[in-house]
Write a protein that holds these residues in place. Structure first.
Motif, PDB file in Angstrom:
ATOM      1  N   GLU A 128       0.850  -1.191   0.000  1.00 20.27           N
ATOM      2  CA  GLU A 128       0.000   0.000   0.000  1.00 20.27           C
ATOM      3  C   GLU A 128       0.883   1.238   0.000  1.00 20.27           C
ATOM      4  O   GLU A 128       1.680   1.447   0.911  1.00 20.27           O
ATOM      5  N   ARG A 131      -1.724   7.492   0.881  1.00 18.24           N
ATOM      6  CA  ARG A 131      -2.115   8.703   0.159  1.00 18.24           C
ATOM      7  C   ARG A 131      -0.866   9.557  -0.095  1.00 18.24           C
ATOM      8  O   ARG A 131      -0.112   9.857   0.814  1.00 18.24           O
ATOM      9  N   VAL A 147      -3.354  14.733  -5.663  1.00 17.43           N
ATOM     10  CA  VAL A 147      -3.300  13.735  -4.598  1.00 17.43           C
ATOM     11  C   VAL A 147      -3.913  12.424  -5.093  1.00 17.43           C
ATOM     12  O   VAL A 147      -4.964  12.424  -5.752  1.00 17.43           O
ATOM     13  N   TYR A 148      -3.253  11.318  -4.743  1.00 15.41           N
ATOM     14  CA  TYR A 148      -3.691   9.977  -5.164  1.00 15.41           C
ATOM     15  C   TYR A 148      -3.741   9.024  -3.972  1.00 15.41           C
ATOM     16  O   TYR A 148      -3.049   9.227  -2.972  1.00 15.41           O
ATOM     17  N   GLU A 149      -4.528   7.970  -4.153  1.00 15.47           N
ATOM     18  CA  GLU A 149      -4.560   6.905  -3.145  1.00 15.47           C
ATOM     19  C   GLU A 149      -4.976   5.601  -3.804  1.00 15.47           C
ATOM     20  O   GLU A 149      -6.147   5.374  -4.110  1.00 15.47           O
ATOM     21  N   ARG A 159      -7.470   9.375  -8.285  1.00 12.58           N
ATOM     22  CA  ARG A 159      -7.258  10.764  -7.901  1.00 12.58           C
ATOM     23  C   ARG A 159      -8.149  11.125  -6.724  1.00 12.58           C
ATOM     24  O   ARG A 159      -9.365  10.993  -6.808  1.00 12.58           O
ATOM     25  N   VAL A 160      -7.541  11.629  -5.678  1.00 12.39           N
ATOM     26  CA  VAL A 160      -8.291  12.143  -4.533  1.00 12.39           C
ATOM     27  C   VAL A 160      -8.652  13.602  -4.775  1.00 12.39           C
ATOM     28  O   VAL A 160      -9.722  14.071  -4.386  1.00 12.39           O
ATOM     29  N   ALA A 180      -1.551  13.869   2.753  1.00 11.83           N
ATOM     30  CA  ALA A 180      -0.824  13.257   1.640  1.00 11.83           C
ATOM     31  C   ALA A 180       0.678  13.418   1.797  1.00 11.83           C
ATOM     32  O   ALA A 180       1.168  14.496   2.158  1.00 11.83           O
TER      33      ALA A 180
END
Length: 231
Positions: A128, A131, A147-149, A159-160, A180
């Motif tokens: 994992e 973020r 920002v990604y998660e 995409r967050v 993040a």
């Protein structure tokens, strides 16, 4: 094969098979001079794309027989105006000449996919990344960030937030508020741009905008009305 082009940071070009095998890749880290180098980079990768000598692997699958280029993946930014328009124009011109579609890709998505694949390679499929934010230099004392998660079921970064700009001295506060981790990015892989496009095409999705992500208004604007001339 998919031809990937990105000029959001430096200038990068790659030829990638739909399953992720990188046949050829070349780049220039210079944040300027996109127009001067992109022609030579295109010539280099198109000449080097050989099925018997792939440069690496960007996803699952094995090299197959060499097909024709079926799509052009264009990095749409975020990035400075001049650099982006060179890469996008090159992608559209090449695609028009070959009669193939242009697949728009958010350049930060490509950088995020590279991080996610690297983390999975190092830590295993269950790794994992948490973020994180892709952060690139937008010049004028600003950073561009997204920002990604994680990845979705199509193997694409989630995409967050959408790409945005912030002052350089405010980036850490902004990212802390979003929870993040900061990932500064000084180069975007054209192979990853092509791989994002390949996965989007396989899923029947459009993941990038049709217009470039400049994220700021142009310096030159139309006048509000006719200029008054004194008598």
């Amino acid at each position: 094969m998919i031809l990937g082009i990105d000029t959001s940071v430096g200038t990068a070009v790659a030829v990638v098979e739909a399953d992720g095998v990188v046949l050829a890749e070349a780049s220039s880290a210079n944040p300027l001079g996109h127009a001067e180098v992109i022609g030579d980079l295109l010539q280099t990768v198109l000449g080097a794309a050989r099925p018997d000598a792939p440069l690496g692997h960007a996803g699952a699958g094995t090299p197959g027989e060499r097909p024709e280029i079926t799509a052009v993946a264009a990095g749409m930014g975020p990035g400075p105006f001049t650099g982006l328009r060179v890469g996008i124009a090159a992608a559209r011109t090449f695609a028009l000449g070959r009669g193939v579609p242009v697949v728009p890709v958010v350049s930060h998505d490509a950088a995020a996919l590279g991080i996610l694949l690297e983390d999975a390679l190092v830590g295993g499929l269950d790794a994992e990344a948490g973020r994180f934010a892709i952060v690139t230099d937008a010049r004028r004392r600003e950073f561009a960030y997204t920002v990604y998660e994680g990845m979705d079921d199509d193997g694409l970064p989630i995409r967050v937030t959408e790409p945005a700009l912030t002052q350089r001295d405010e980036i850490d506060v902004v990212l802390a508020g979003l929870g993040a981790e900061r990932r500064d990015t000084t180069a975007v892989s054209a192979a990853m741009v092509a791989l994002v496009a390949a996965r989007a095409l396989a899923a029947g999705r459009e993941v990038g905008p049709r217009d470039a992500l400049y994220l700021r208004s142009p310096d030159v604007t139309l006048p509000a009305g006719p200029k008054k001339v004194g008598v």
